[in-house]
Scaffold this active site. Structure first.
Site, PDB file in Angstrom:
ATOM      1  N   CYS A 222       0.824  -1.117  -0.019  1.00 43.56           N
ATOM      2  CA  CYS A 222       0.042   0.052  -0.154  1.00 43.56           C
ATOM      3  C   CYS A 222       0.853   1.292  -0.100  1.00 43.56           C
ATOM      4  CB  CYS A 222      -0.927   0.008   1.245  1.00 43.56           C
ATOM      5  SG  CYS A 222      -2.103  -1.311   1.196  1.00 43.56           S
TER       6      CYS A 222
ATOM      7  N   HIS B 290      -3.247   7.388   3.184  1.00 43.38           N
ATOM      8  CA  HIS B 290      -3.784   5.831   2.814  1.00 43.38           C
ATOM      9  C   HIS B 290      -5.031   5.690   3.232  1.00 43.38           C
ATOM     10  CE1 HIS B 290      -3.578   1.924   1.507  1.00 43.38           C
ATOM     11  NE2 HIS B 290      -3.508   1.476   2.619  1.00 43.38           N
TER      12      HIS B 290
ATOM     13  N   ASN C   8     -10.050  -0.082   0.894  1.00 41.05           N
ATOM     14  CA  ASN C   8      -8.422  -0.064   0.515  1.00 41.05           C
ATOM     15  C   ASN C   8      -8.065  -0.672  -0.728  1.00 41.05           C
ATOM     16  OD1 ASN C   8      -5.751  -0.295   0.759  1.00 41.05           O
ATOM     17  ND2 ASN C   8      -5.869  -1.349   2.874  1.00 41.05           N
TER      18      ASN C   8
HETATM   19  C1  LIG Z   1      -9.544  -5.258  10.821  1.00 40.08           C
HETATM   20  C2  LIG Z   1     -10.279  -4.146  11.717  1.00 40.08           C
HETATM   21  C3  LIG Z   1     -11.213  -3.293  11.127  1.00 40.08           C
HETATM   22  C4  LIG Z   1     -10.885  -4.965  12.714  1.00 40.08           C
HETATM   23  O1  LIG Z   1     -11.333  -3.952  13.770  1.00 40.08           O
HETATM   24  P1  LIG Z   1     -11.078  -4.365  15.354  1.00 40.08           P
HETATM   25  O2  LIG Z   1     -11.687  -3.261  16.056  1.00 40.08           O
HETATM   26  O3  LIG Z   1      -9.429  -4.430  15.681  1.00 40.08           O
HETATM   27  O4  LIG Z   1     -11.861  -5.613  15.583  1.00 40.08           O
HETATM   28  P2  LIG Z   1     -11.364  -6.924  16.364  1.00 40.08           P
HETATM   29  O5  LIG Z   1     -10.067  -7.517  15.526  1.00 40.08           O
HETATM   30  O6  LIG Z   1     -11.283  -6.642  17.900  1.00 40.08           O
HETATM   31  O7  LIG Z   1     -12.547  -7.810  16.039  1.00 40.08           O
HETATM   32  C5  LIG Z   1     -13.735  -7.874  16.721  1.00 40.08           C
HETATM   33  C6  LIG Z   1     -14.415  -8.987  16.513  1.00 40.08           C
HETATM   34  O8  LIG Z   1     -15.168  -8.675  15.382  1.00 40.08           O
HETATM   35  C7  LIG Z   1     -15.224  -9.785  14.655  1.00 40.08           C
HETATM   36  N1  LIG Z   1     -15.151  -9.590  13.087  1.00 40.08           N
HETATM   37  C8  LIG Z   1     -14.204  -9.321  12.181  1.00 40.08           C
HETATM   38  N2  LIG Z   1     -14.550  -8.995  10.961  1.00 40.08           N
HETATM   39  C9  LIG Z   1     -15.823  -8.772  11.089  1.00 40.08           C
HETATM   40  C10 LIG Z   1     -16.715  -8.470  10.030  1.00 40.08           C
HETATM   41  N3  LIG Z   1     -16.579  -8.167   9.007  1.00 40.08           N
HETATM   42  N4  LIG Z   1     -18.041  -8.359  10.705  1.00 40.08           N
HETATM   43  C11 LIG Z   1     -18.690  -8.711  11.941  1.00 40.08           C
HETATM   44  N5  LIG Z   1     -17.569  -8.942  12.696  1.00 40.08           N
HETATM   45  C12 LIG Z   1     -16.251  -9.349  12.509  1.00 40.08           C
HETATM   46  C13 LIG Z   1     -14.057 -10.595  14.926  1.00 40.08           C
HETATM   47  O9  LIG Z   1     -14.232 -11.885  14.634  1.00 40.08           O
HETATM   48  C14 LIG Z   1     -13.887 -10.115  16.431  1.00 40.08           C
HETATM   49  O10 LIG Z   1     -14.833 -11.126  17.033  1.00 40.08           O
HETATM   50  P3  LIG Z   1     -14.345 -11.751  18.418  1.00 40.08           P
HETATM   51  O11 LIG Z   1     -14.349 -10.639  19.265  1.00 40.08           O
HETATM   52  O12 LIG Z   1     -15.559 -12.832  18.565  1.00 40.08           O
HETATM   53  O13 LIG Z   1     -13.312 -12.789  18.108  1.00 40.08           O
HETATM   54  C15 LIG Z   1      -9.135  -3.246  12.176  1.00 40.08           C
HETATM   55  O14 LIG Z   1      -8.134  -4.156  13.153  1.00 40.08           O
HETATM   56  C16 LIG Z   1      -8.316  -2.608  11.216  1.00 40.08           C
HETATM   57  O15 LIG Z   1      -8.503  -2.000  10.427  1.00 40.08           O
HETATM   58  N6  LIG Z   1      -6.810  -3.267  11.159  1.00 40.08           N
HETATM   59  C17 LIG Z   1      -6.014  -2.606  10.108  1.00 40.08           C
HETATM   60  C18 LIG Z   1      -6.346  -3.125   8.764  1.00 40.08           C
HETATM   61  C19 LIG Z   1      -5.778  -2.448   7.505  1.00 40.08           C
HETATM   62  O16 LIG Z   1      -5.546  -1.415   7.624  1.00 40.08           O
HETATM   63  N7  LIG Z   1      -4.755  -3.221   6.866  1.00 40.08           N
HETATM   64  C20 LIG Z   1      -4.363  -2.716   5.853  1.00 40.08           C
HETATM   65  C21 LIG Z   1      -3.103  -1.823   6.121  1.00 40.08           C
HETATM   66  S1  LIG Z   1      -2.504  -1.381   4.721  1.00 40.08           S
END
Ligand SMILES: CC(C)(COP(=O)(O)OP(=O)(O)OC[C@H]1O[C@@H](n2cnc3c(N)ncnc32)[C@H](O)[C@@H]1OP(=O)(O)O)[C@@H](O)C(=O)NCCC(=O)NCCS
Length: 347
Positions: free
Chosen positions: A134, A274, A304
């Site tokens: 990215c 980004h 993204n």
């Molecule tokens: C992926 C992301 C959105 C998850 O958000 P978060 O607040 O960290 O959420 P968590 O990882 O704590 O997950 C919380 C719960 O939601 C669930 N969950 C994950 N994706 C889900 C979805 N699409 N819909 C519903 N629930 C979801 C998980 O399974 C977890 O459940 P659990 O608590 O029963 O295990 C966040 O971590 C993120 O944006 N990370 C960076 C990703 C990124 O930018 N990547 C590219 C970089 S270039």
């Protein structure tokens, strides 16, 4: 206007110390292309166990674009490139070099840049891909800048393009809601009496390569029936750790870029981070002390799009009038690798 009658600048051009003798690297054209097909959060609700409410509150994404089956990264790149060339008034024959940043090349080889060269008919151009996930667009801008400032080339086409839908596991709710397809392009030229790209910070930390990666398809794990069955050709991500690293790396890169130009955040007209997650964008903006209206956001429309992300946003910011000639712009990127970067540009 002669150089001596130009208004005094209120920022430092870090490139000046290299004695480029009036040479600059300006973005004279931008363009973007996104596929027609829209995949909404409601569509995803029918595919995996998720909800519009979850996706919106955790990411800010409402919809993303998906390329057609017969539409490849090179096609997306060509759509964006043609617009950037038109805006710059540069013909395909005039292009000296094409750099494509992508993690989803049409094929492992030849490069997508070569395929793009054929599509747009830039037969004089050298062409190669770079892979910084990215962060690729800023990495590519900085590489292009070196060729222009060294007088090696005059017209360089830089494209960030990705068809992430081709490596996303559409059964994995943790990742499939986040990504989309698209391309953004910039035509870089030496433009006398203009500052252009003032500085670009690039960074990497390979020790954290396991936070975001695709195990299969390379020399470590070539495609086999078993690798396909095990899902090794899909993108894998450690969401929470990636989030934390993204905020810190983007903040540090942006601060370093502004320090080099001896400016503070108030001098920046438009910050283009980004577009991975609205919460990352807001966290970086807050820590930089930016006002919400300085931040450009389009993550709700595209999710993204990896290397295309800031390139598409830059094009939309220009098209919407958010950026005017003479404005200072701050681009900030982060991606797998880990990689990160920031660039200050005088428009
Ligand atoms: C992926 C992301 C959105 C998850 O958000 P978060 O607040 O960290 O959420 P968590 O990882 O704590 O997950 C919380 C719960 O939601 C669930 N969950 C994950 N994706 C889900 C979805 N699409 N819909 C519903 N629930 C979801 C998980 O399974 C977890 O459940 P659990 O608590 O029963 O295990 C966040 O971590 C993120 O944006 N990370 C960076 C990703 C990124 O930018 N990547 C590219 C970089 S270039």
């Amino acid at each position: 206007m002669s150089p001596s009658s130009l208004p005094a600048t209120k920022f430092k051009n870090p490139r000046a110390k290299y004695n480029f003798q009036g040479r600059t690297c300006s973005i004279s054209g931008v363009g973007s292309y996104v596929p027609r097909k829209v995949l909404t959060n409601a569509d995803l609700e029918r595919m995996v166990d998720t909800s519009d409410e979850w996706i919106t509150t955790r990411t800010g994404i409402k919809e993303r674009r998906l390329a057609a089956q017969d539409e490849f990264t090179s096609d997306l790149a060509a759509g964006a490139a043609r617009k950037a060339m038109k805006m710059a008034g540069v013909t395909a024959e005039q292009i000296d070099l094409i750099i494509v940043a992508t993690i989803t090349p049409d094929m492992l080889f030849p490069s997508t840049a070569c395929l793009l060269q054929r599509l747009i008919g830039a037969r004089r151009a050298a062409a190669f891909d770079i892979e910084a996930a990215c962060s690729g667009f800023i990495y590519a801008l900085e590489i292009a800048q070196q060729f222009i400032m060294s007088r090696t080339y005059d017209n360089v086409l830089v494209v960030g393009a990705d068809k992430l839908s081709s490596i996303v596991n559409w059964r994995d709710r943790n990742t499939c809601v986040l990504f989309g397809d698209g391309a953004g392009a910039a035509l870089l030229q030496n433009r006398p009496h203009s500052h252009g790209l003032l500085t670009a910070v690039m960074g990497a930390d390979g020790n954290k390569s396991d936070l975001l990666f695709m195990p299969g398809g390379g020399s470590r794990c070539p495609a086999t029936a078993q690798s396909v069955a095990s899902g090794l050709h899909f993108l894998c991500m450690e969401g929470k750790e990636t989030f934390k690293n993204a905020v810190q790396a983007m903040l540090t890169a942006a601060q370093e870029a502004m320090r080099r130009c001896e400016i503070d955040i108030d001098r920046i007209k438009c910050i283009i981070p980004h577009q991975a997650n609205l919460r990352i964008i807001q966290a970086v903006g807050e820590r930089l002390g930016a006002k919400p209206d300085q931040l450009f956001v389009n993550v709700h429309k595209y999710g993204n799009t990896s290397a295309a992300s800031v390139a598409i946003a830059l094009d939309e910011a220009v098209a919407s009038g958010r950026i005017q000639r003479g404005d200072l712009i701050l681009l900030i990127v982060f991606g797998a690798g880990l990689t990160w970067g920031a660039a200050v540009i005088e428009w």
